[in-house]
Design a protein around this motif. Structure first.
Motif, PDB file in Angstrom:
ATOM      1  N   SER A  34       0.816  -1.211   0.000  1.00 46.77           N
ATOM      2  CA  SER A  34       0.000   0.000   0.000  1.00 46.77           C
ATOM      3  C   SER A  34       0.856   1.270   0.000  1.00 46.77           C
ATOM      4  O   SER A  34       0.376   2.352   0.346  1.00 46.77           O
ATOM      5  CB  SER A  34      -0.952   0.004   1.201  1.00 46.77           C
ATOM      6  OG  SER A  34      -0.215  -0.071   2.401  1.00 46.77           O
ATOM      7  N   GLY A  35       2.116   1.125  -0.407  1.00 47.56           N
ATOM      8  CA  GLY A  35       3.003   2.280  -0.460  1.00 47.56           C
ATOM      9  C   GLY A  35       2.595   3.269  -1.546  1.00 47.56           C
ATOM     10  O   GLY A  35       2.014   2.897  -2.562  1.00 47.56           O
ATOM     11  N   CYS A  48       7.324   3.522   1.808  1.00 49.41           N
ATOM     12  CA  CYS A  48       6.747   2.676   2.841  1.00 49.41           C
ATOM     13  C   CYS A  48       5.849   3.551   3.714  1.00 49.41           C
ATOM     14  O   CYS A  48       6.301   4.557   4.249  1.00 49.41           O
ATOM     15  CB  CYS A  48       7.849   2.038   3.685  1.00 49.41           C
ATOM     16  SG  CYS A  48       7.228   1.089   5.088  1.00 49.41           S
ATOM     17  N   LYS A  49       4.585   3.168   3.832  1.00 46.92           N
ATOM     18  CA  LYS A  49       3.649   3.995   4.606  1.00 46.92           C
ATOM     19  C   LYS A  49       3.903   3.937   6.106  1.00 46.92           C
ATOM     20  O   LYS A  49       3.410   4.766   6.849  1.00 46.92           O
ATOM     21  CB  LYS A  49       2.204   3.604   4.302  1.00 46.92           C
ATOM     22  CG  LYS A  49       1.750   2.314   4.907  1.00 46.92           C
ATOM     23  CD  LYS A  49       0.266   2.094   4.665  1.00 46.92           C
ATOM     24  CE  LYS A  49      -0.244   0.923   5.468  1.00 46.92           C
ATOM     25  NZ  LYS A  49      -1.679   0.774   5.358  1.00 46.92           N
ATOM     26  N   PHE A  50       4.687   2.975   6.549  1.00 47.42           N
ATOM     27  CA  PHE A  50       4.933   2.815   7.973  1.00 47.42           C
ATOM     28  C   PHE A  50       6.088   3.669   8.486  1.00 47.42           C
ATOM     29  O   PHE A  50       6.033   4.199   9.583  1.00 47.42           O
ATOM     30  CB  PHE A  50       5.191   1.342   8.312  1.00 47.42           C
ATOM     31  CG  PHE A  50       4.041   0.456   7.933  1.00 47.42           C
ATOM     32  CD1 PHE A  50       2.904   0.405   8.717  1.00 47.42           C
ATOM     33  CD2 PHE A  50       4.088  -0.301   6.781  1.00 47.42           C
ATOM     34  CE1 PHE A  50       1.830  -0.402   8.370  1.00 47.42           C
ATOM     35  CE2 PHE A  50       3.028  -1.119   6.427  1.00 47.42           C
ATOM     36  CZ  PHE A  50       1.896  -1.165   7.217  1.00 47.42           C
ATOM     37  N   GLN A  52       8.256   5.640   6.060  1.00 40.34           N
ATOM     38  CA  GLN A  52       8.625   6.652   5.063  1.00 40.34           C
ATOM     39  C   GLN A  52       9.920   6.389   4.321  1.00 40.34           C
ATOM     40  O   GLN A  52      10.456   7.290   3.679  1.00 40.34           O
ATOM     41  CB  GLN A  52       8.645   8.061   5.680  1.00 40.34           C
ATOM     42  CG  GLN A  52       7.396   8.431   6.453  1.00 40.34           C
ATOM     43  CD  GLN A  52       6.100   8.159   5.710  1.00 40.34           C
ATOM     44  OE1 GLN A  52       5.930   8.610   4.593  1.00 40.34           O
ATOM     45  NE2 GLN A  52       5.197   7.409   6.323  1.00 40.34           N
ATOM     46  N   SER A  53      10.462   5.187   4.385  1.00 39.25           N
ATOM     47  CA  SER A  53      11.617   4.852   3.547  1.00 39.25           C
ATOM     48  C   SER A  53      11.146   4.811   2.104  1.00 39.25           C
ATOM     49  O   SER A  53      10.017   4.404   1.828  1.00 39.25           O
ATOM     50  CB  SER A  53      12.210   3.506   3.950  1.00 39.25           C
ATOM     51  OG  SER A  53      12.773   3.570   5.235  1.00 39.25           O
ATOM     52  N   LYS A  54      12.009   5.237   1.165  1.00 35.78           N
ATOM     53  CA  LYS A  54      11.645   5.288  -0.253  1.00 35.78           C
ATOM     54  C   LYS A  54      12.597   4.424  -1.060  1.00 35.78           C
ATOM     55  O   LYS A  54      13.803   4.398  -0.785  1.00 35.78           O
ATOM     56  CB  LYS A  54      11.715   6.725  -0.775  1.00 35.78           C
ATOM     57  CG  LYS A  54      10.717   7.640  -0.117  1.00 35.78           C
ATOM     58  CD  LYS A  54      10.809   9.041  -0.693  1.00 35.78           C
ATOM     59  CE  LYS A  54       9.809   9.949   0.003  1.00 35.78           C
ATOM     60  NZ  LYS A  54       9.758  11.270  -0.620  1.00 35.78           N
ATOM     61  N   PHE A  55      12.028   3.744  -2.088  1.00 30.61           N
ATOM     62  CA  PHE A  55      12.814   2.849  -2.926  1.00 30.61           C
ATOM     63  C   PHE A  55      12.537   3.135  -4.394  1.00 30.61           C
ATOM     64  O   PHE A  55      11.388   3.250  -4.811  1.00 30.61           O
ATOM     65  CB  PHE A  55      12.490   1.390  -2.592  1.00 30.61           C
ATOM     66  CG  PHE A  55      12.706   1.097  -1.140  1.00 30.61           C
ATOM     67  CD1 PHE A  55      13.967   0.776  -0.673  1.00 30.61           C
ATOM     68  CD2 PHE A  55      11.667   1.198  -0.237  1.00 30.61           C
ATOM     69  CE1 PHE A  55      14.181   0.547   0.675  1.00 30.61           C
ATOM     70  CE2 PHE A  55      11.863   0.967   1.119  1.00 30.61           C
ATOM     71  CZ  PHE A  55      13.127   0.641   1.568  1.00 30.61           C
TER      72      PHE A  55
END
Length: 94
Positions: A34-35, A48-50, A52-55
């Motif tokens: 669900s990102g 990442c919604k949990f 906030q890391s971004k890929f």
């Protein structure tokens, strides 16, 4: 999400390009399903919604690591070590 052998793979269709990536954030193993997908100027990223890391969707590499790990601030450097969501054997761009 699909399963290839024992490996789960998250398929993302962004602007008519399909990307394949590991469905779990390496931060704590939580789902990226669900990102939020955005373009950070260096290409499309999933956040990442949990934590906030971004890929980066094209490479799977960490574009921005969570600024805390297990509540410990200042651990952004860890992203360069464990922050990768690429799936071995998959090409993520056309």
């Amino acid at each position: 999400m699909v399963k290839v052998g024992e490996q789960e793979v998250l398929l993302v269709n962004h602007e008519n390009t399909i990307y394949a990536l590991n469905p779990k954030c390496p931060h704590l193993g939580l789902s990226l399903k669900s990102g939020k997908i955005t373009d950070d100027g260096q290409g499309p990223v999933i956040t990442c919604k949990f934590h906030q890391s971004k890929f980066n969707l094209k490479t799977g590499e960490c574009a921005a690591w969570s600024q805390s790990f297990l509540g410990i601030p200042g651990t952004g450097i860890i992203g360069g070590v464990v922050g990768n969501v690429s799936v071995d054997g998959f090409i993520t761009t056309p």
